[in-house]
Structure formats: C-alpha cells, structure tokens
Design a protein around this motif. Structure first.
Motif, mmCIF file in Angstrom:
data_model
loop_
_atom_site.group_PDB
_atom_site.id
_atom_site.type_symbol
_atom_site.label_atom_id
_atom_site.label_comp_id
_atom_site.label_asym_id
_atom_site.label_seq_id
_atom_site.Cartn_x
_atom_site.Cartn_y
_atom_site.Cartn_z
ATOM 1 N N ARG A 124 0.844 -1.198 0.000
ATOM 2 C CA ARG A 124 0.000 0.000 0.000
ATOM 3 C C ARG A 124 0.875 1.242 0.000
ATOM 4 O O ARG A 124 2.007 1.197 0.462
ATOM 5 N N PRO B 73 -2.769 5.280 3.617
ATOM 6 C CA PRO B 73 -2.210 6.520 4.181
ATOM 7 C C PRO B 73 -0.743 6.384 4.627
ATOM 8 O O PRO B 73 -0.087 7.384 4.792
ATOM 9 N N SER B 74 -0.269 5.167 4.818
ATOM 10 C CA SER B 74 1.161 4.994 5.052
ATOM 11 C C SER B 74 1.639 3.904 4.105
ATOM 12 O O SER B 74 0.831 3.184 3.537
ATOM 13 N N ASP C 181 -1.454 7.398 11.205
ATOM 14 C CA ASP C 181 -0.143 8.026 11.366
ATOM 15 C C ASP C 181 -0.112 9.471 10.875
ATOM 16 O O ASP C 181 0.433 10.345 11.530
ATOM 17 N N ARG C 182 -0.718 9.713 9.713
ATOM 18 C CA ARG C 182 -0.653 11.067 9.156
ATOM 19 C C ARG C 182 -1.290 12.105 10.070
ATOM 20 O O ARG C 182 -0.793 13.229 10.191
ATOM 21 N N THR D 243 4.979 -1.237 8.168
ATOM 22 C CA THR D 243 4.445 0.017 7.676
ATOM 23 C C THR D 243 5.412 1.134 8.069
ATOM 24 O O THR D 243 5.967 1.115 9.166
ATOM 25 N N VAL D 244 5.646 2.054 7.153
ATOM 26 C CA VAL D 244 6.553 3.170 7.435
ATOM 27 C C VAL D 244 5.936 4.456 6.869
ATOM 28 O O VAL D 244 5.006 4.398 6.074
ATOM 29 N N ASP D 245 6.457 5.595 7.308
ATOM 30 C CA ASP D 245 5.971 6.852 6.766
ATOM 31 C C ASP D 245 6.800 7.243 5.553
ATOM 32 O O ASP D 245 7.764 6.578 5.204
ATOM 33 N N MET E 168 -1.205 2.423 11.389
ATOM 34 C CA MET E 168 -0.849 2.731 9.999
ATOM 35 C C MET E 168 -1.857 3.706 9.398
ATOM 36 O O MET E 168 -1.508 4.627 8.674
ATOM 37 N N LEU E 169 -3.123 3.489 9.750
ATOM 38 C CA LEU E 169 -4.204 4.299 9.187
ATOM 39 C C LEU E 169 -4.140 5.734 9.703
ATOM 40 O O LEU E 169 -4.493 6.673 9.014
ATOM 41 N N LYS F 191 0.968 12.623 13.142
ATOM 42 C CA LYS F 191 2.168 13.400 12.843
ATOM 43 C C LYS F 191 1.925 14.885 13.101
ATOM 44 O O LYS F 191 2.801 15.596 13.564
ATOM 45 N N PRO G 242 -1.845 -2.319 15.248
ATOM 46 C CA PRO G 242 -0.833 -1.780 14.332
ATOM 47 C C PRO G 242 -1.427 -1.307 13.008
ATOM 48 O O PRO G 242 -0.934 -0.355 12.404
ATOM 49 N N MET H 87 -6.572 -1.669 6.257
ATOM 50 C CA MET H 87 -5.584 -0.616 5.985
ATOM 51 C C MET H 87 -6.027 0.322 4.865
ATOM 52 O O MET H 87 -5.413 1.351 4.641
ATOM 53 N N HIS H 88 -7.071 -0.053 4.138
ATOM 54 C CA HIS H 88 -7.554 0.831 3.079
ATOM 55 C C HIS H 88 -8.469 1.871 3.715
ATOM 56 O O HIS H 88 -9.429 1.517 4.390
ATOM 57 N N PRO H 89 -8.170 3.166 3.506
ATOM 58 C CA PRO H 89 -8.974 4.181 4.190
ATOM 59 C C PRO H 89 -10.477 4.016 3.944
ATOM 60 O O PRO H 89 -11.281 4.208 4.853
ATOM 61 N N PRO I 264 8.632 13.143 14.661
ATOM 62 C CA PRO I 264 8.661 11.698 14.853
ATOM 63 C C PRO I 264 8.762 10.955 13.528
ATOM 64 O O PRO I 264 8.438 11.496 12.473
ATOM 65 N N SER I 265 9.226 9.740 13.622
ATOM 66 C CA SER I 265 9.291 8.910 12.435
ATOM 67 C C SER I 265 8.537 7.628 12.734
ATOM 68 O O SER I 265 8.532 7.146 13.862
ATOM 69 N N PHE I 266 7.843 7.125 11.748
ATOM 70 C CA PHE I 266 6.931 6.013 11.981
ATOM 71 C C PHE I 266 7.382 4.758 11.252
ATOM 72 O O PHE I 266 7.587 4.781 10.050
ATOM 73 N N TYR I 267 7.577 3.704 11.990
ATOM 74 C CA TYR I 267 7.804 2.403 11.378
ATOM 75 C C TYR I 267 7.280 1.361 12.335
ATOM 76 O O TYR I 267 7.415 1.508 13.541
#
Lengths: 219, 670
Positions: free
Chosen positions: A179, A182-183, B411-412, A194-196, B408-409, B415, B404, B302-304, B508-511
């Motif tokens: 995907r 959104p991420s 994160d934006r 999943t990462v940004d 993922m959904l 941020k 998790p 995970m799909h919006p 921040p950084s997301f993983y």
C-alpha cells in the motif's frame, strides 16, 4: 569535439531558450557563441543566438548530464550543501561515452533533478520505456503489488539505517509494496511493515520488470 | 519520605505489573529477541507467572523476573523488552542490550519468529560471536508448519554449534526440551562472523587493544565500540587505566573514520550474508500462495475507504455497545441498584447504626460518603464493570493484531500533533486507564513524543471509568454528548498541534511491524483482562478508600466545606450550580470519582443539558487522577508533571468557561 566552455554555453542557452523562453545576458556565455556557431550548433538570427537542431541535441545532452550528476551526488553519494553545484558542474564533463546512460540506468531513469527541473530523456530512458525493462526507483514511487529487490539506501542518518535494517531492508532483500496510502506498507520475507514517507523515500528498489499478480512461481 | 513513596506505601505495592526479584542469587536465564516473537509467553511458560502478552510489538516495557517453574526452580528467568539488534534504537531496546552485557547468564534464549528466520538469524550470530551461552528458540513453529516452511533444526544446530529448539510457546510445545537444553548449555565457542573489508580490519585492530573481560568476546565489544552504541564505553573497554582507555578510543575513532557508512550497516550486511549461507543448507521455503482470507481482511483494515468504516464498527460495537451499554448500563445498573442500593448499603447503614455509637465515626464507614457506601460502591458497582468490559474489548483488539493496522491508518493525523502512529496504542489504552497508558508511552521513540503523549493523555483522553459515567450522565441528551465529544476532540487536536509547535526536537518517524491478524485466544484474553483488573484494583481501590478517608477528615474538620465553598465561585463561573463543586473536589482524588459525583447530581435532576455538557467537558479535561499523577512523576519527573498539571487545571476551566459562554450565547438547548 566541443570543449567544456562551449558545453557550458550550450547548457545555459538550452536552459534559457528551451525551458524558460528567455535569453542569457552573461558576457561569458555570449563570448563562447562564436565558436559554437562555427561548429554549427548555434546560429545568429534577429540579433540573437539560437540553437540549431544539432545544438539542441548537444545542449540537452549537457543539461541531462549535469542533472544526472546532481542526482547521483545527492541520492547515492549523499553529498549535500554548497559544494554540490560545483561538483555537479565538474561531473557533467566527465560523464561521456555512454557513462551518462549507465548512471541513468543505475538511478532508475530519474525524471527530475533534485531541484525539480526535468532531466532530458536519453536513449536508455526511451528503451527502458519501450521494453519495460527493470527499473530502479524509490519504494514510495512503486505501484502497489509491485515486487523487487532493495537496490540501495540513501540516508545519512544512522538511526534511519538502523530502523531499516531491523526490518530486514538491506541491499539485496526481496521486497513487495502493498500500500502507499495513508502509510506505506510492504512485505519483506514473511513479515509486513508500515513506514511513513520519509523512511520510504530513502529506499531504492530494483523492480521486477513484469508483475502479473497471478505469477505464482517467483518469490 | 516523599508524597509519592508515602502514597505507594499506603496503596501497598508498585504501580506496575512486575515485581523485581533481583538478587535471588540464582543463575539467570535471559530471554531476548525481536519485538513480538513471543518472549513473554515463553517467560510465562517457564515461570508459571503471568506478564502481559499481546499481538503487537512493544508490549513488554519492563524487565520481568521470575523463578523457573521447570528445572526445579534452580534458575531466575528474565524477560526483556524486544530488541532488533545488539545496537539499540529505543530506550526499551537498550534495556535488553544492557542486561546482556552486564548480567552473566547461565543461558541466553534467543527467541525468534521461526517463519522470519532469514531476518532474525543475524542477531543469533552476533550473540554467538559474543561468546554467550545461546540457545536458539524457533518459536511459532505451528505457523511455520502451516506456511509449509521447513527448517532442519538438527542441521541448523550443527551449523551454528548451539542448541536449537522448536517451540510453540502458546501451547507449551517444545518447552520440556528447552528446559533440558537450559540445564546443559555451554557458552558458545564464539564462531566469528567475517565482516570483511574495512570493518573487519577496524574490529581486529580495536579487539587487539582490549583485554578479556566480562564474558563478552573482544570482537563483539570492539564492534559495539565502533558502533558508538554506548553509554557503557568504560565497561566495553574493560580497563580502569585512563591511558589505555584513551589509546582504545583513538583506535576506535580512527577505525570509524575509515568507514563510509555506519559500522552497523556493514555488520548487518555481513551477518545477513552469513545467515543466508547457513540457511541455504537448513531451510526450504515454499512458493508463496494467493492472499488468503487473513491477508484480505488485513488489507481491508488498511484501506482508508474500508478501514475507517471498520474502525467505526469496532468503536460502535466494542466501545459503545459492549462497554457503554452493557458494561456501564446493564451491569452497573444491576450492581448499583440491586446489589448495593437494595442489599449492601442498607445493611451496612443498619449495621453501622447498631455497632458504632458515635455519629462521626459511623460516617467514616456508612452514610453518604462512607468508605463502604461510597468508596467501595463506586469502585465495585461503577468502575469495575466499565473498566472490566473495556479491558476485555482491548485485549481482543490487541490479540487480533488490529492495533498496528490502526496505527498505519492514523499516522498522518498523529504526525500533525507531534506523535506517530505508534502512539495509537497508549492513546487507545488511555480510554481504558490513563495511568496504565502513561506507563506504556515508554514504547515511543523520542522523549519529545513521550512528553506530548503523556500530556495529551492527562488532558483530553477520558479513561473508561470516566467515559462510562460521562456517557451515562449525558445519556438523555444526545446533542450534549455531541458537543462534549466535539469539544474534547478539538482540544485534543489543538493541544497536540500546539505542543508539537512549542516543543523543540525532531519530528517523529513512523515504522512498525504489522503482525498477522490472529483469532484471539479466549484463555489469553481472560487471563490478560484478569491481570489488568487486578493491577487496576491494587492501584485503584486503596485510592477510593483513601479518598473516602480524606473526605471524612475534611468534613469532620471543616476543611472540606471550606474548599467546597472556595470552589463554588469557580464552578459558578462556568455556569454550574454549587453542588457541582463537591464533584470537582472529588475530581482531585480521581477524575472518574468526580464524574460519578456529577452522576448523582444529574440523577437528582439538578442540571440542564448545557450545564451537563460544560461539566462533562471540564471534568474530562480536568487534572489527572492521583494515580496518573504519580505515574507521570515516575516517568517524566516532578518538574514536567507539575507544569503540565497546572496548565491542565487552568485550561480545563478556561475551556469550560468559553464553552458555557458560547452555548448560552447561542441560546442552545441540549
């Protein structure tokens, strides 16, 4: 054989005439025009020097080499800051005899330079498009479902490298993008992560040429 | 004695799930490995104790110790937070690394998720190179079999020269065999990984400068020194001699200077190469199949377009229907009206009157504010059902692996408020218990994120007890509910935006790893809910009783009336009647306590819709409860806690004032 002075002049004229529709004012540029003119690369019309057909090709070629050099320096060699423009200027004269195409392939036929200006297409780009041959591009530019192998990481940040490696993202690791929004979600081995965008934007992937989703044999 | 220690003595016990048994003197068995491979389940198996386990990385934030149940209790088993490699990124990872370096162990169990052996074997090689007594535990062997992956365990053991055991920790498979190996394991012979090139040379040079010390091989210490990993540089160098230390430092920095990338990069590449070489002789992978149902569901999450409706469904059924209607409605109603209202309270009141002749002392136990009739009633009849049902819902969510995907959904959005998707776990947990959630902020990567998260938890995340009471409070006023939700959500985002602006430091950084979706195991959900409730009650019930005692003392001495009278003008300022002051004063002791106080007021019909909305907003934003306050102090320190609390106190009333002014200005009828 055109010397580097003429190359500079052609590059400049190309950027002004073809891209910005302006005319260069600099003395040093205009001074080299005489020589370019006798090589048949520019002609003098209506009080202005204009690129001939050959001149356009040659100018575009120099611009292409310059911007490829910028990409190479900033993405792969991670050179940044004030020296980058000078380095790129020197680099562009070295990238001769098909070396530019090789670097273009390595970089995955990038379409813009780090400043966002277009990179004129080379023979290799047209071929890549026609044959849909393997490309290297950023993970975040891949299509969902596409598979490939991690080519290289372009980050200067140790912590970022550490995170990526913890996820098993190393040059040579098979990877599949799942995907983008959104991420970014991708699969490495039997795990998904999943990462940004900032993290996804340092991973260059050597994509498999064809990615039919029903392909069962390839891993 | 500080207030904190005093209170903790009264409460009786630590604010966390794990008791420390350090210094048992028994030989240690360390459990290490990547996050979410099942270390805690294995710990529970080996010790017969219970620490929380979940289906997402970063559940364990503390070191747990317990005496082994197997092997006649001859060992102390130590569970550690997950670590991805020997060089740590987050605080919790550092914990595991430091333990490895500092605590001599009888055995080091490197637990891996067997299906991801290709990615995880590199760390095993590093542990072997360190000369530690490593046992490789291939956990989740059942998933491996289901996927059709074949690992030749015997062959792998021969190639690595260490014991390799397949386990399914959740069912207990392989635990017996593992116990036997723990009894017999020897320090690994320390096969070297060939790092090749500049790194190999640098390691050799540094290692030559080091003495043998502390049971960790010189090569490993050299590598860690080169990675600049450490606050433990002295320990790694292994000498007190200042001149020698300087010499080592010089060689290290010279070696590092020759490397283009970080040593970590080369080291990981080299261990990966070595792991691939070994696995080519012991592992066979099947051709990947089509995405199955799990995978399809995972993608829908995970799909919006499908994920957000799914989230709303989860919230509606999990929170509103189950916790709100069933927990806070049906169960509370039964306990409150039938059990306490008709049974216990009248009996206690009668008994108190019969046994205790003094009116004042009688009020300590019975009557309107008595320990049993108020303290225990609130805790058991109101809080327990709500918190209990929330923990059930949360445990199911955790074990399914949904969180998790939610991270993922979202994160934006996160941020923007200075957090990353990972913070979704403490924030969601905060809706259960903010105190527990404040502890879990430890899984966040930077101090900046941890500060922002604990601030937002204290400010705008109502805990389940409070939420339940507020939902009950606003039940007959749907618009008031809407106004309350809107206002609190807005404050959450605005405060986050502001905090992200004001606090210095990098964004921040997301993983995050997305573990496979799994069907939650009923036993685990039950045990986990039970453990959390026990934890909650060890922390809460004493506070309820303490609050009752405080209130009794306050009433008897007259301080209580004085404070209520002092609060009345403030409460009036935000448009509430004098009676609400009592509720707010209770709010100092526990937020939900305060909300529950309002509940009584609302039942008496003393509040209008607007007043209810304003009161609910102010109370939600109001100061954290004592327990959360203490947890914040423990995690963030006094200065920040006091600063945050003062800010929150002021903010809560300012927002309440503004909300009241706006609602009345508009002439709203809620």
């Amino acid at each position: 054989m055109i010397n580097s002075l003429i190359e500079e002049a052609l590059e400049h004229l190309y950027a002004c005439e073809v891209e910005d529709a302006t005319y260069p004012e600099e003395e040093s540029i205009l001074a080299a025009m005489g020589e370019a003119s006798s090589a048949g690369l520019v002609e003098f019309r209506d009080g202005r020097y204009r690129l001939t057909r050959d001149g356009q090709a040659a100018g575009g070629d120099v611009v292409r080499r310059h911007r490829l050099a910028e990409r190479l320096l900033s993405d792969v060699l991670a050179v940044a800051g004030e020296h980058m423009p000078e380095d790129a200027c020197r680099f562009e004269h070295v990238l001769q005899h098909g070396l530019d195409d090789k670097i273009c392939i390595l970089l995955g036929h990038p379409s813009t330079c780090p400043h966002g200006k277009p990179i004129p297409r080379g023979k290799c780009c047209r071929k890549a498009r026609g044959d849909r041959i393997e490309e290297i591009s950023l993970l975040c530019d891949g299509k969902p479902g596409a598979k490939g192998v991690v080519a290289y990481l372009t980050t200067r940040d140790d912590r970022e490298v550490q995170k990526l490696m913890a996820m098993g993202i190393l040059p040579g690791s098979p990877i599949q993008l799942i995907r983008r929004f959104p991420s970014y979600v991708f699969q490495v081995g039997y795990s998904q992560f999943t990462v940004d965008r900032p993290l996804a934007a340092v991973i260059y992937v050597h994509w498999e040429s064809e990615n039919p989703p029903q392909d069962q044999k390839k891993g | 004695m500080s207030v904190g220690t005093l209170l903790r003595k009264i409460i009786g016990g630590e604010c966390c799930e794990n008791q420390n048994h350090t210094g048992t003197g028994l030989p240690k068995v360390l459990i290490v490995g990547s996050p979410n491979v099942g270390k805690s389940v294995l710990f529970n198996r080996l010790t017969g104790r219970y620490v929380t386990v979940s289906n997402y990385p970063g559940t364990t934030v503390e070191v747990s110790r317990g005496r082994s149940k197997v092997l006649e209790g001859r060992f102390e088993v130590v569970d550690t937070p997950g670590m991805y490699s020997l060089s740590a990124i987050t605080d919790e990872e550092r914990v595991a690394c430091r333990l490895l370096l500092n605590e001599p162990a009888q055995a080091v169990l490197h637990v891996i998720d067997a299906k991801n052996i290709e990615r995880m074997l590199g760390v095993t090689l590093q542990l072997i190179e360190a000369g530690l007594p490593v046992i490789l535990v291939l956990n989740m062997a059942d998933e491996v079999r289901r996927l059709g992956i074949r690992i030749d365990t015997r062959r792998l053991g021969e190639l690595l020269h260490i014991p390799v055991v397949e386990t399914v920790a959740t069912t207990g498979e392989g635990i017996g065999e593992l116990a036997v190996e723990i009894g017999e394991v020897q320090p690994a012979a320390g096969q070297k990984v060939d790092y090749s090139g500049e790194l190999e040379q640098a390691i050799t040079e540094v290692a030559e400068q080091l003495d043998e010390a502390g049971g960790i091989s010189r090569r490993t210490r050299a590598l860690l020194l080169l990675q600049e990993d450490s606050s433990d540089i002295e320990k790694l160098i292994g000498t007190q001699d200042a001149i020698r230390t300087e010499a080592v430092r010089a060689v290290v920095s010279a070696g590092r200077g020759r490397l283009e990338h970080s040593p970590h990069y080369y080291a990981t590449l080299a261990t990966k190469r070595e792991a691939d070489r070994i696995l080519s002789r012991a592992l066979s992978l099947p051709a990947p199949g089509m995405p199955n149902f799990r995978e399809k569901l995972s993608r829908l999450c995970m799909h919006p377009l499908t994920g957000i409706p799914l989230l709303l469904l989860v919230l509606y059924f999990g929170l509103y229907k189950f916790v709100g209607e069933f927990g806070a409605g049906t169960v509370v109603g039964f306990l409150e009206d039938t059990v306490f209202g008709k049974g216990i309270n009248p009996w206690v009141n009668r008994a108190a009157e019969a046994v205790i002749p003094w009116q004042t002392l009688r009020e300590l136990f019975a009557g309107q504010y008595g320990i049993i009739t108020l303290g225990v009633r609130y805790a058991v009849a109101i809080i327990l059902p709500i918190v209990g049902t929330f923990f059930v819902a949360f445990s199911i969510l955790e074990d399914s692996g949904y969180l998790p995907r939610l991270a993922m959904l979202i994160d934006r959005v996160f941020k923007k408020i200075g957090l990353n998707g990972r913070a979704v776990i403490p924030i969601v947990l905060g809706f259960g218990c903010d105190t527990m959630a404040t502890m879990v902020t430890r899984t966040l990567e930077t101090r900046r994120e941890r500060v922002i998260a604990s601030f937002l938890l204290a400010l705008a995340i109502p805990c389940s007890a409070q939420l339940g009471v507020i939902l009950g409070l606003l039940a007959g006023h749907p618009y008031a509910l809407l106004v309350w939700a809107g206002a609190v959500a807005t404050i959450f985002l605005l405060a986050g935006l502001l905090a992200a602006r004001l606090l210095p430091g990098r964004g921040p950084s997301f993983y995050m790893e997305l573990p496979p979706l799994r069907l939650p195991k009923l036993t685990n959900v039950a045990v986990k809910t039970y453990t959390r409730i026990v934890w909650y009650f060890r922390e809460v019930l004493p506070l309820f009783i303490l609050a009752s005692v405080f209130i009794w003392v306050g009433r008897v001495t007259g301080i209580f009336d004085l404070l209520v009278r002092g609060l009345e003008p403030v409460v009036n300022l935000i448009g509430l009647p004098d009676g609400a002051a009592v509720a707010f004063l209770f709010g100092f002791f526990r937020r939900d306590y305060g909300a529950a106080g309002l509940y009584d007021l609302q039942k008496a019909g003393a509040l209008s819709g607007v007043q209810l909305a304003v009161a609910a907003i102010t109370l939600t934003l109001f100061l954290p409860c004592i327990a959360q306050f203490l947890m914040m102090k423990k995690e963030r320190g006094w200065k920040l806690t006091l600063l945050t609390s003062t800010g929150i106190l002021v903010l809560a009333f300012v927002v309440g004032f503004v909300a009241n002014a706006i609602l009345n200005g508009l002439g709203a009828q809620l």
